[in-house]
Design a protein around this motif. Structure first.
Motif, mmCIF file in Angstrom:
data_model
loop_
_atom_site.group_PDB
_atom_site.id
_atom_site.type_symbol
_atom_site.label_atom_id
_atom_site.label_comp_id
_atom_site.label_asym_id
_atom_site.label_seq_id
_atom_site.Cartn_x
_atom_site.Cartn_y
_atom_site.Cartn_z
ATOM 1 N N THR A 279 0.856 -1.182 0.000
ATOM 2 C CA THR A 279 0.000 0.000 0.000
ATOM 3 C C THR A 279 0.892 1.232 0.000
ATOM 4 O O THR A 279 2.124 1.142 0.082
ATOM 5 C CB THR A 279 -0.916 0.039 1.239
ATOM 6 N N ALA A 280 0.266 2.372 -0.053
ATOM 7 C CA ALA A 280 1.020 3.625 -0.065
ATOM 8 C C ALA A 280 1.832 3.803 1.209
ATOM 9 O O ALA A 280 2.902 4.410 1.196
ATOM 10 C CB ALA A 280 0.073 4.801 -0.253
ATOM 11 N N VAL A 281 1.344 3.286 2.325
ATOM 12 C CA VAL A 281 2.048 3.453 3.597
ATOM 13 C C VAL A 281 3.189 2.450 3.735
ATOM 14 O O VAL A 281 4.272 2.782 4.213
ATOM 15 C CB VAL A 281 1.057 3.319 4.770
ATOM 16 N N THR A 282 2.965 1.205 3.300
ATOM 17 C CA THR A 282 4.014 0.195 3.449
ATOM 18 C C THR A 282 5.182 0.418 2.510
ATOM 19 O O THR A 282 6.298 0.021 2.798
ATOM 20 C CB THR A 282 3.440 -1.218 3.232
ATOM 21 N N ARG A 283 4.945 1.047 1.361
ATOM 22 C CA ARG A 283 6.034 1.318 0.416
ATOM 23 C C ARG A 283 5.962 2.762 -0.087
ATOM 24 O O ARG A 283 5.672 3.012 -1.259
ATOM 25 C CB ARG A 283 5.970 0.342 -0.762
ATOM 26 N N PRO A 284 6.243 3.734 0.780
ATOM 27 C CA PRO A 284 6.197 5.139 0.323
ATOM 28 C C PRO A 284 7.235 5.436 -0.750
ATOM 29 O O PRO A 284 7.067 6.366 -1.540
ATOM 30 C CB PRO A 284 6.467 5.937 1.608
ATOM 31 N N ASP A 285 8.309 4.642 -0.792
ATOM 32 C CA ASP A 285 9.320 4.874 -1.818
ATOM 33 C C ASP A 285 8.760 4.633 -3.216
ATOM 34 O O ASP A 285 9.156 5.280 -4.190
ATOM 35 C CB ASP A 285 10.525 3.973 -1.575
ATOM 36 N N LEU A 286 7.791 3.702 -3.320
ATOM 37 C CA LEU A 286 7.183 3.429 -4.617
ATOM 38 C C LEU A 286 6.202 4.524 -5.004
ATOM 39 O O LEU A 286 6.068 4.872 -6.178
ATOM 40 C CB LEU A 286 6.476 2.077 -4.595
ATOM 41 N N VAL A 287 5.510 5.062 -4.011
ATOM 42 C CA VAL A 287 4.557 6.135 -4.298
ATOM 43 C C VAL A 287 5.291 7.369 -4.814
ATOM 44 O O VAL A 287 4.852 8.029 -5.754
ATOM 45 C CB VAL A 287 3.752 6.489 -3.031
#
Length: 743
Positions: A279-287
């Motif tokens: 999700t956006a929180v678990t992988r902020p680097d991807l967001v």
């Protein structure tokens, strides 16, 4: 000038002649006398007072009935966000900053989209001064933002089934003033805004006033590649006040938003084979990873002009004539990436890169004729409004792709991204070419009656719209060699809609008012029209509003609490033909939303204001054709409940000039991909609350007649890690510093 004025008066005369005969039959005898000088200086019935009764609380609305009406007298809920509130609580634009400020309002974006009462719409537009507006709104030239709830908004024609946002622009004032504000914030945010209001004197007894508004903002976004955005606005309004009390207003506005050289894409939710969820929180680097890269851009401009003539003839008759023109060109390149991440290869799949041109333009014309009169020896006060309006909206979109046999775009690695794309000259294959026009002729009549010393107010209205669609779809070509993919076609068809409404407002006691209403609305399917999609019937909605409006302590404590129920039908859906087995696109989907809202303000003292709201929405998809798993799901990205609390405290004594502006926004759980066909539909964006804090100090420089203000504010003060209802990663803590000077 004189010839032009005579031409306008001729139009007014024709509109009066077309008004119902009943107007003249029921008007009392005083309508024939000439207006007195005292009546000539009264405010127009079509303009709300710029002065606020208490703090940030507006007492009147123009959006609810098309004429200035006390909000407490309306039979449904209307929220008003004033320019003073937007300044003190650092609401710069509509995108994001307005979420939750009005009860049940969320997912607001500068593109014109928003959700209200748990429903969204494909018709991406607001209203500005009652006219069609395709996003691009800023506070610098905005006096107030009014939100009318429910299908009652159909008094303007096509609308969101849950309501409509109307942006009311600033107008020149008789008193000269100048203001300049400079703001700096996170991500290199740099903003300047200015208002210059000046009386221009008089010519032949006609007084002129002018207001110039200018804004410029530069900022970045938290992307791996620099992603700059720029916005610019120049707006000028000139008003002429004639000796007979009439007025002529002309406004021209230019705005531009450039996203250069790209912007961060949100990450699509996904569940992995091992049961873990990204999700956006678990992988902020991807967001924050930019899938588009430095070659992307999205440039939008907006040109618009307004012309308004208002005249009050006597105590009975008033008229307003409005004209509007707009043009909104947009060009974007390489900004369509939002791919699902592959955690095993650390890549996003091949990007979709295209050159996309979107041009929209049109105009509108409105004539409002208002009659105010008494019946039954003055026992009943009546107000009748008759409106004729015509609008024409064009939408041209052309998309170009490249020959996939000559060029290819590889998957994008997050460790060593390769943003190489074909040269711009390679994008010469037309994959979409639409020219769409909608002509709308509308008639609206409403009747308001007050009886028993204004204790009972009844409302009834009826609107009819005749919409003619002209679809000209060009040939579409396959990017694999450029061969003809789908031949173009031309479609032409009419559509009609009746939108009735009825409501009552009853003062149970002086401070307690019961309200209730029933209304219907429609929304055309213009924005979703594509080659291969057959003409679709209008979306329809019907809804109920009911509750109580309360005013205590001499109206220092005001609040509205009530419920709503909305049925939305005719939503675009795919169904399977039982004979041929082929899928057809039809207007057969349905949704339902019901819930409760609370919205209020309390002027605790002259220095202490509290504003609060809470809403709970039970919105569900009730039918969506072959997508049977959608039934029972909450519409995507809609929070189940939300709340907002804002406080303004102005210190006295030794701390005079110091003001404190804290606010808290609570957003309930939502499901960003609720209509997905796999288990990701159950992934939620958890509830969260965000604390913002503002502190300002103002002082006067008497020798130069200047007022200086320094404001420091912190957004997301607790640095919460959260997701927006759409599933994007919310911004972290951000500090803003502003200096303004007023003369």
């Amino acid at each position: 000038m004189k010839t032009h004025r005579c031409y306008i008066l001729a139009i007014l005369a024709m509109s009066l002649a077309s008004s119902p005969v009943a107007f003249a039959q029921t008007a009392n005898a005083s309508s024939d006398r000439a207006p007195t000088s005292e009546e000539l200086i009264q405010l127009s019935e079509f303009t709300v007072s710029a002065q606020l009764e208490y703090g940030y609380v507006a007492s009147e609305s123009i959006t609810g009935t098309r004429v200035a009406t006390p909000i407490k007298d309306l039979p449904y809920a209307v929220s008003v966000i004033t320019s003073d509130f937007m300044t003190d609580f650092d609401i710069f634009s509509l995108t994001g900053d307005l979420n939750g400020v009005a009860a049940s309002l969320n997912n607001v974006s500068d593109e014109g989209t928003y959700s209200l009462r748990g429903l969204t719409t494909n018709n991406n537009f607001y209203l500005r001064n009652g006219f069609y507006r395709l996003g691009m709104v800023d506070r610098v030239n905005t006096d107030r933002i009014e939100v009318i709830k429910g299908p009652n908004a159909a008094l303007y024609g096509a609308t969101n089934p849950a309501g409509m946002i109307n942006i009311v622009s600033k107008e020149p004032q008789p008193r000269a003033y100048q203001s300049l504000a400079l703001t700096a914030g996170p991500f290199d945010n740099r903003r300047v805004e200015s208002n210059v209001n000046q009386p221009l004197g008089s010519v032949g007894g006609v007084k002129f006033y002018n207001l110039l508004s200018v804004e410029g903002t530069n900022s970045n976004t938290p992307a791996a590649e620099p992603a700059d955005s720029q916005s610019r606005i120049i707006d000028d309004v000139i008003v002429a006040k004639f000796r007979d009390g009439s007025s002529l207003s002309a406004e021209y506005e230019w705005s531009r938003i450039n996203i250069v050289p790209g912007y961060s894409s949100s990450m699509v939710f996904q569940t992995l084979a091992d049961g873990k969820t990204l999700t956006a929180v678990t992988r902020p680097d991807l967001v924050n990873f930019n899938q588009d890269g430095p070659t992307g851009y999205k440039n939008r401009s907006s040109y618009s002009a307004y012309l308004t003539y208002e005249k009050r003839y006597n105590s009975t008759w008033s008229n307003r004539v409005n004209g509007y023109w707009y043009k909104r060109p947009e060009m974007q390149f390489n900004v369509n990436s939002s791919s699902t991440f592959n955690p095993f290869t650390n890549t996003f799949p091949a990007r979709s890169v295209q050159l996309d041109e979107l041009n929209q333009d049109g105009g509108a014309f409105q004539i409002d004729t208002l009659a105010q009169y008494s019946l039954f020896a003055g026992q009943v006060k009546s107000r009748t409004l008759f409106t004729i309006d015509y609008s024409q909206n064009w939408r041209m979109r052309e998309v170009w792709g490249f020959n996939s046999k000559l060029y290819s775009i590889p998957a994008l690695s997050i460790t060593n991204p390769d943003y190489t794309v074909p040269p711009l000259s390679a994008f010469n294959i037309v994959t979409r070419y639409d020219k769409v026009r909608a002509d709308n002729l509308g008639f609206f009549i409403s009747q308001q009656m007050r009886a028993f010393n204004d204790r009972l107010i009844s409302f009834i209205s009826l609107r009819h719209d005749e919409v003619t669609y002209n679809f000209n779809f060009g040939n579409q070509y396959n990017t694999s060699g450029g061969a003809l993919k789908t031949p173009g076609q031309v479609l032409h068809y009419p559509s009609r809609a009746w939108s009735p409404a009825v409501g009552i407002n009853y003062k149970v006691t002086k401070p307690l008012i019961f309200y209730g209403s029933y209304s219907q609305s429609f929304a055309p399917q213009l924005q979703v029209a594509k080659l291969g999609t057959p003409p679709l019937n209008n979306e329809r909605a019907k809804g109920y509003d009911y509750g109580f409006k309360v005013g205590l302590f001499e109206d220092r404590l005001l609040f509205t609490t009530g419920g709503f129920y909305i049925d939305r039908t005719g939503v675009k859906a795919t169904v399977k033909d039982p004979i041929t087995g082929l899928n057809d696109t039809v207007a057969a989907g349905s949704q339902n939303a019901k819930g409760v809202e609370f919205e209020g303000s309390w002027r605790v003292s002259n220095n202490f204001d509290v504003l609060a709201n809470y809403s709970y929405t039970n919105a569900k998809i009730t039918y969506n054709g072959t997508a049977v798993t959608d039934v029972g799901q909450v519409p995507a990205g809609v929070p189940i409940d939300q709340a907002y609390l804002a406080v303004a405290y102005r210190f006295t004594g030794a701390l005079k000039g110091l003001s404190w502006h804290p606010s808290v926004t609570y957003t309930g759980v939502s499901f960003p991909t609720s209509t997905a066909t796999d288990v990701t539909r159950n992934i939620d964006a958890p509830s969260n609350y965000i604390v913002n804090m503002g502190l300002s100090y103002a002082w006067k420089q008497e020798s130069l007649n200047l007022r200086h203000t320094i404001r420091v504010s912190v957004k997301n003060m607790l640095d919460r890690n959260y997701q927006t209802p759409g599933g994007n990663l919310g911004l972290g803590r951000g500090f803003y510093v502003a200096y303004s000077v007023n003369h």
